[in-house]
Design a protein around this motif. Structure first.
Motif: not given
Length: 176
Positions: A59, A55-56, A53, A36, A38
């Motif tokens: 977004s 994240q995997d 951010y 993540s 950020t």
């Protein structure tokens, strides 16, 4: 200097691009991490915190504090997300989960589902207009067409028509 060889996490590339977590920044500011990455912007006056951010597999743009989020264009708020969750388009004070000030256009090949259209938001001198394109029909039903108003001025009803304590008048000799 390379972060991998120098122990630093910040890299400034020739030309001015800055990389955090990467030695090959592809934009003015490039954040990269396995968990993540950020960007955080915080106004400490009221602790308003905005984050962007990744994240995997998704977004986020987030206001992570208990404050409203506004999306502006041309220095004017266009979309408002209130801290309580209501979303406004064209209004900064949405009164319902989705509040649109202005016209709404929906293009759908399979139709749209509407649970309720509330007419009490309108004054007594305003109409609720449901408009379909040339050759189209307005169909009301519950999975089965119960009332069809066609563009050729015909109406088809499924079931019985009742008008308790009302009168029904016609102005044509067409069979009903």
């Amino acid at each position: 200097t390379s972060p991998a060889t120098s122990g630093y996490d910040l890299y400034v590339k020739n030309g001015g691009n800055v990389g955090i977590g990467t030695t090959s920044p592809s934009s003015l500011l490039h954040l990269e991490a396995a968990v993540s990455p950020t960007l955080q912007i915080k106004d400490t006056t009221n602790n308003v915190t905005f984050k962007a951010y990744a994240q995997d597999s998704n977004s986020h743009l987030a206001n992570t504090s208990n404050h409203d989020l506004f999306i502006d264009t041309n220095n004017t708020s266009r979309i408002t997300v209130k801290a309580g969750g209501n979303v406004g388009i064209g209004t900064t004070s949405p009164a319902t989960p989705l509040h649109v000030s202005g016209e709404v256009r929906v293009d759908a090949t399979e139709g749209i589902a509407v649970r309720k259209i509330r007419s009490n938001y309108f004054s007594s001198s305003q109409n609720l207009d449901l408009v379909c394109g040339a050759g189209g029909s307005l169909i009301l039903g519950d999975g089965t067409s119960r009332l069809t108003l066609a563009s050729d001025d015909t109406a088809t009803f499924a079931g019985n028509i009742s008008a308790p304590a009302a009168s029904l008048s016609t102005t044509s000799t067409t069979d009903y």
